[in-house]
Design a protein around this motif. Structure first.
Motif, PDB file in Angstrom:
ATOM      1  N   PRO A 106       0.785  -1.233   0.000  1.00  0.00           N
ATOM      2  CA  PRO A 106       0.000   0.000   0.000  1.00  0.00           C
ATOM      3  C   PRO A 106       0.813   1.278   0.000  1.00  0.00           C
ATOM      4  O   PRO A 106       0.304   2.329  -0.385  1.00  0.00           O
ATOM      5  N   THR A 107       2.091   1.229   0.430  1.00  0.00           N
ATOM      6  CA  THR A 107       2.846   2.471   0.559  1.00  0.00           C
ATOM      7  C   THR A 107       4.110   2.476  -0.300  1.00  0.00           C
ATOM      8  O   THR A 107       4.697   1.432  -0.589  1.00  0.00           O
ATOM      9  N   VAL A 108       4.526   3.679  -0.674  1.00  0.00           N
ATOM     10  CA  VAL A 108       5.777   3.871  -1.421  1.00  0.00           C
ATOM     11  C   VAL A 108       6.963   3.399  -0.580  1.00  0.00           C
ATOM     12  O   VAL A 108       7.919   2.811  -1.096  1.00  0.00           O
ATOM     13  N   GLU A 109       6.897   3.646   0.726  1.00  0.00           N
ATOM     14  CA  GLU A 109       7.994   3.272   1.620  1.00  0.00           C
ATOM     15  C   GLU A 109       8.231   1.762   1.593  1.00  0.00           C
ATOM     16  O   GLU A 109       9.387   1.305   1.558  1.00  0.00           O
ATOM     17  N   GLU A 110       7.157   0.987   1.614  1.00  0.00           N
ATOM     18  CA  GLU A 110       7.304  -0.478   1.556  1.00  0.00           C
ATOM     19  C   GLU A 110       7.906  -0.914   0.222  1.00  0.00           C
ATOM     20  O   GLU A 110       8.766  -1.788   0.171  1.00  0.00           O
ATOM     21  N   ALA A 111       7.433  -0.295  -0.862  1.00  0.00           N
ATOM     22  CA  ALA A 111       7.973  -0.633  -2.185  1.00  0.00           C
ATOM     23  C   ALA A 111       9.464  -0.304  -2.247  1.00  0.00           C
ATOM     24  O   ALA A 111      10.260  -1.066  -2.815  1.00  0.00           O
ATOM     25  N   TRP A 112       9.843   0.823  -1.646  1.00  0.00           N
ATOM     26  CA  TRP A 112      11.252   1.235  -1.660  1.00  0.00           C
ATOM     27  C   TRP A 112      12.126   0.245  -0.886  1.00  0.00           C
ATOM     28  O   TRP A 112      13.239  -0.076  -1.298  1.00  0.00           O
ATOM     29  N   GLU A 113      11.595  -0.263   0.226  1.00  0.00           N
ATOM     30  CA  GLU A 113      12.334  -1.260   1.012  1.00  0.00           C
ATOM     31  C   GLU A 113      12.616  -2.501   0.169  1.00  0.00           C
ATOM     32  O   GLU A 113      13.723  -3.056   0.199  1.00  0.00           O
ATOM     33  N   TYR A 114      11.627  -2.947  -0.574  1.00  0.00           N
ATOM     34  CA  TYR A 114      11.824  -4.105  -1.455  1.00  0.00           C
ATOM     35  C   TYR A 114      12.852  -3.779  -2.541  1.00  0.00           C
ATOM     36  O   TYR A 114      13.694  -4.609  -2.882  1.00  0.00           O
ATOM     37  N   LYS A 115      12.753  -2.572  -3.095  1.00  0.00           N
ATOM     38  CA  LYS A 115      13.691  -2.170  -4.149  1.00  0.00           C
ATOM     39  C   LYS A 115      15.131  -2.204  -3.625  1.00  0.00           C
ATOM     40  O   LYS A 115      16.047  -2.645  -4.329  1.00  0.00           O
ATOM     41  N   GLN A 116      15.311  -1.771  -2.392  1.00  0.00           N
ATOM     42  CA  GLN A 116      16.648  -1.777  -1.793  1.00  0.00           C
ATOM     43  C   GLN A 116      17.183  -3.195  -1.608  1.00  0.00           C
ATOM     44  O   GLN A 116      18.391  -3.405  -1.526  1.00  0.00           O
ATOM     45  N   LYS A 117      16.263  -4.153  -1.540  1.00  0.00           N
ATOM     46  CA  LYS A 117      16.669  -5.562  -1.391  1.00  0.00           C
ATOM     47  C   LYS A 117      16.933  -6.222  -2.746  1.00  0.00           C
ATOM     48  O   LYS A 117      17.248  -7.408  -2.816  1.00  0.00           O
ATOM     49  N   GLY A 118      16.749  -5.458  -3.827  1.00  0.00           N
ATOM     50  CA  GLY A 118      17.049  -5.985  -5.149  1.00  0.00           C
ATOM     51  C   GLY A 118      15.857  -6.402  -5.981  1.00  0.00           C
ATOM     52  O   GLY A 118      16.002  -6.915  -7.095  1.00  0.00           O
ATOM     53  N   TYR A 119      14.645  -6.189  -5.465  1.00  0.00           N
ATOM     54  CA  TYR A 119      13.437  -6.529  -6.224  1.00  0.00           C
ATOM     55  C   TYR A 119      13.200  -5.520  -7.348  1.00  0.00           C
ATOM     56  O   TYR A 119      13.551  -4.337  -7.219  1.00  0.00           O
ATOM     57  N   LEU A 120      12.579  -5.983  -8.427  1.00  0.00           N
ATOM     58  CA  LEU A 120      11.992  -5.071  -9.404  1.00  0.00           C
ATOM     59  C   LEU A 120      10.794  -4.429  -8.717  1.00  0.00           C
ATOM     60  O   LEU A 120       9.869  -5.132  -8.290  1.00  0.00           O
ATOM     61  N   ALA A 121      10.808  -3.116  -8.568  1.00  0.00           N
ATOM     62  CA  ALA A 121       9.735  -2.461  -7.809  1.00  0.00           C
ATOM     63  C   ALA A 121       9.210  -1.255  -8.569  1.00  0.00           C
ATOM     64  O   ALA A 121       9.981  -0.438  -9.078  1.00  0.00           O
ATOM     65  N   GLY A 122       7.882  -1.151  -8.638  1.00  0.00           N
ATOM     66  CA  GLY A 122       7.237  -0.036  -9.305  1.00  0.00           C
ATOM     67  C   GLY A 122       6.377   0.752  -8.334  1.00  0.00           C
ATOM     68  O   GLY A 122       5.837   0.195  -7.371  1.00  0.00           O
TER      69      GLY A 122
END
Length: 242
Positions: free
Chosen positions: A53-69
């Motif tokens: 639901p949040t940009v912050e959560e998506a960013w955390e995944y992105k920092q772990k190497g996930y493809l994140a939008g």
């Protein structure tokens, strides 16, 4: 005794609490553009999508190497490579991958509905395929429209009305809520020309101002995919492959 199952329409995530306990299946709809993009992604062979639901959560995944939008107010959030355009997910790099996604409206609705028995994704893109699956389930079905920032919108309501109309016409479902009856009549008014009917809708204007006309045309063209994304253990997967 009436043995028909219910199919109803909830216009916004904010109204979901009034409906949630009566329905085993929730169909989350965000025509422009999250659920359309999700259907396009699975049609292109994506492995799974983690909606947050949040940009912050998506960013955390992105920092772990996930493809994140991430998308907010129709635009890609700074720092992310893609948002919720269906065309983003038609690239080779997404095939077989797990992707994280947050959007203004659609992922919020998925989060709100996540505790339902079954949560599936609906759009015009998978309309007929989804309807055929739903009519076989023999369960009460709620169409949850994502709306726009918790307000009513036309395109989600029309898509929900299309689902209601189909299921009621099988003779095995009924609607009793005014929201569902209104959605059905909106669909019947719009079905011969979605683009024309929605020409002055607020979100279509919003996206047009962002030069996203191709997205709009794609999202309003029915039955381009035979996929049903389903939420399982916090991830969307293609129902056919599970």
């Amino acid at each position: 005794m009436d043995t028909r199952k219910l199919v109803e329409v909830c216009y916004t995530p904010g109204e979901y609490a009034y409906f949630k306990d009566e329905f085993e299946i929730v169909v989350v709809i965000d025509v422009l553009r999250a659920t359309s993009a999700i259907c396009a992604a699975f049609d292109n062979g994506i492995a799974s999508i983690i909606p947050v639901p949040t940009v912050e959560e998506a960013w955390e995944y992105k920092q772990k190497g996930y493809l994140a939008g991430a998308e907010r107010k129709g635009q890609i959030v700074e720092g992310f490579d893609f948002g919720n355009s269906p065309f983003s997910y038609m690239k080779e790099e997404f095939r077989g991958k797990e992707v994280v996604l947050t959007t203004t409206n659609g992922t919020k609705s998925l989060d709100v509905a996540k505790d339902a028995e079954t949560v599936v994704v609906g759009s015009f893109l998978n309309l007929n395929y989804l309807n055929e699956w739903l009519e076989k389930q023999n369960k009460n079905i709620l169409c949850l429209c994502s709306g726009w920032q918790d307000k009513f919108n036309l395109e989600d309501s029309i898509c929900a009305g299309a689902i209601c109309d189909h299921l009621i016409n099988t003779g095995n479902f009924t609607s009793v809520e005014d929201s569902s009856i209104a959605a059905k009549y909106l669909y019947l008014s719009a079905k011969d020309n979605y683009l024309g009917f929605l020409k002055s809708s607020s979100h279509r204007r919003r996206l047009k101002n962002l030069n996203l006309n191709e997205d709009i045309k794609y999202c309003l063209t029915p039955n381009q995919t035979n996929v049903i994304p389903i939420l399982r253990n916090g991830k969307l997967v293609n129902i056919q492959e599970n």
